[in-house]
Design an enzyme around this catalytic site. Sequence first.
Site, mmCIF file in Angstrom:
data_model
loop_
_atom_site.group_PDB
_atom_site.id
_atom_site.type_symbol
_atom_site.label_atom_id
_atom_site.label_comp_id
_atom_site.label_asym_id
_atom_site.label_seq_id
_atom_site.Cartn_x
_atom_site.Cartn_y
_atom_site.Cartn_z
ATOM 1 N N ASP A 25 1.743 -59.627 -10.624
ATOM 2 C CA ASP A 25 0.352 -59.812 -11.089
ATOM 3 C C ASP A 25 0.149 -61.144 -11.806
ATOM 4 O OD1 ASP A 25 1.787 -58.829 -13.320
ATOM 5 O OD2 ASP A 25 0.264 -57.349 -13.890
ATOM 6 N N GLY A 111 6.960 -45.804 -23.277
ATOM 7 C CA GLY A 111 8.056 -46.735 -22.958
ATOM 8 C C GLY A 111 8.783 -46.409 -21.665
ATOM 9 N N SER A 112 8.079 -45.820 -20.695
ATOM 10 C CA SER A 112 8.738 -45.404 -19.455
ATOM 11 C C SER A 112 8.261 -46.179 -18.240
ATOM 12 C CB SER A 112 8.473 -43.921 -19.208
ATOM 13 O OG SER A 112 8.816 -43.212 -20.338
ATOM 14 N N GLY A 113 7.547 -47.250 -18.481
ATOM 15 C CA GLY A 113 7.056 -48.053 -17.360
ATOM 16 C C GLY A 113 5.880 -47.415 -16.642
ATOM 17 N N SER A 115 3.027 -47.231 -18.244
ATOM 18 C CA SER A 115 1.943 -47.904 -18.936
ATOM 19 C C SER A 115 1.137 -47.012 -19.868
ATOM 20 C CB SER A 115 1.030 -48.606 -17.929
ATOM 21 O OG SER A 115 0.595 -49.783 -18.532
ATOM 22 N N GLU A 149 -3.047 -56.887 -25.659
ATOM 23 C CA GLU A 149 -1.590 -56.857 -25.493
ATOM 24 C C GLU A 149 -0.997 -58.266 -25.685
ATOM 25 O OE1 GLU A 149 -0.550 -53.790 -23.077
ATOM 26 O OE2 GLU A 149 1.519 -54.419 -22.765
ATOM 27 N N ASP A 161 -1.953 -53.279 -14.918
ATOM 28 C CA ASP A 161 -1.969 -51.963 -15.559
ATOM 29 C C ASP A 161 -3.394 -51.569 -15.971
ATOM 30 O OD1 ASP A 161 0.698 -52.382 -15.270
ATOM 31 O OD2 ASP A 161 1.153 -52.524 -17.408
ATOM 32 N N TYR A 211 10.389 -60.085 -20.709
ATOM 33 C CA TYR A 211 9.175 -60.153 -19.882
ATOM 34 C C TYR A 211 8.535 -61.536 -20.050
ATOM 35 C CZ TYR A 211 4.702 -58.831 -17.814
ATOM 36 O OH TYR A 211 3.595 -58.774 -17.004
HETATM 37 C C1 GLA Z 1 4.207 -54.502 -17.035
HETATM 38 C C2 GLA Z 1 3.005 -55.423 -17.232
HETATM 39 C C3 GLA Z 1 2.252 -55.636 -15.913
HETATM 40 C C4 GLA Z 1 3.190 -56.045 -14.785
HETATM 41 C C5 GLA Z 1 4.413 -55.136 -14.741
HETATM 42 C C6 GLA Z 1 5.454 -55.617 -13.763
HETATM 43 O O1 GLA Z 1 3.782 -53.209 -16.705
HETATM 44 O O2 GLA Z 1 2.125 -54.892 -18.186
HETATM 45 O O3 GLA Z 1 1.226 -56.591 -16.103
HETATM 46 O O4 GLA Z 1 3.545 -57.394 -14.888
HETATM 47 O O5 GLA Z 1 5.050 -55.014 -16.004
HETATM 48 O O6 GLA Z 1 4.946 -55.570 -12.476
#
Ligand code: GLA
Length: 375
Positions: A25, A111-113, A115, A149, A161, A211
């Site tokens: 993104d 914290g599990s991806g 969002s 953020e 997200d 990140y």
């Molecule tokens: C996190 C970030 C997103 C994206 C993902 C990886 O979720 O918030 O903007 O970059 O990582 O795809």
Amino acid sequence: MVANKHFDLTVKSPGRINLIGEHIDYNGGHVLPAAINLNITIRFKKKEGNVCHVNSKVRNGFKFNIHEKLKPKSNNHWANYVLGVIHGILKLRPKQLSAFDCEIESDLPIGSGISSSAALECGITFGLNSLFNLNLSKLEQIKIAQKAEHDFVGTKCGIMDQFAVYMGQEKKVILLNCETLKYELLDANIDPYNIVLLNTNVEHKLASSEYNNRRKECERAMEIIKSKYTDYHHLAEVPIDVIKTLENELDELVLKRAAYVSEEEKRTINASIVLQNGDIIKFGELMYASHDGLSNKYDVSCPELDFLVDYSKKHNSVIGSRMMGGGFGGCTINLIHEDYIQSYIKSISVAYKDRFNLELSSFKVSLSKGVSLIN
Ligand code: GLA
């Protein structure tokens, strides 16, 4: 939680998955996310005075004065997600917010991806927009949430997200061009497979700083590419053949990052085509290739995620698996045949426990609508 009738409105804000297009993104390419049926619920009530109370079932509550200048709290406090969006709203609508209380509960693991952070930011923004009739467009709200953020939390995230949390629709995935923000809603015809998330229950402390480092490495690649090829504006649009011509100019690490981004963008476009053609087996193969790139070229995986993906390769009932989200922990996203979900979860949980002495959690998810008001 106090009964509904004591509140003025209630918002349901979903988590998101991303089928493919990871770390793309902020590089101006395409992603394939969707909102899911795990949510944060937030109840709001207007009140007299200046002091707002934010209470949560899982974390310590906090209060703040709506009429004093808002600043981020130190120590990664979760309040920053909330304060950040209020700060952003006040910039666009300086006079229209007054005091309110809110209460938060969640079935989204933190914290599990998946969002949970975007779900919280978007839920607060959406709720306040409704409560105070702010008339902010969806896109304005999405950008407020993303900027919170950046400025209050310190993660320079892309827009995927927050976009998915706002724009999700039942049974649809979103093919989003992160540069133009044009998007298409695609049917997710994946029968007889289901989307299952497997949570490593590992949350890496370096996730935010690494990140931001990846983002900088991509910017570095782009500076050099632009100095040679003036037609390219975003890393995701640069073909791999062009990147290979810069082997002597880009340092090894930056070259690897750039190669990953270029290849992942291509995979995402392919994945959106094969999904529409119903070639779900090919779709799964692209997910595996995505994980390989994330693990070996982008270096955002971890042993626990790699273990789960490797394990799935030995089971025909799983046709695609990869880490999802920022990385360094969190979940894998898996396409598993509907008849084998329970037996597969059982066997992989035992293997995971044996290997890491950690519990694995699992969620079978469905694709759902974005942030909304509920009664
Ligand atoms: C996190 C970030 C997103 C994206 C993902 C990886 O979720 O918030 O903007 O970059 O990582 O795809």
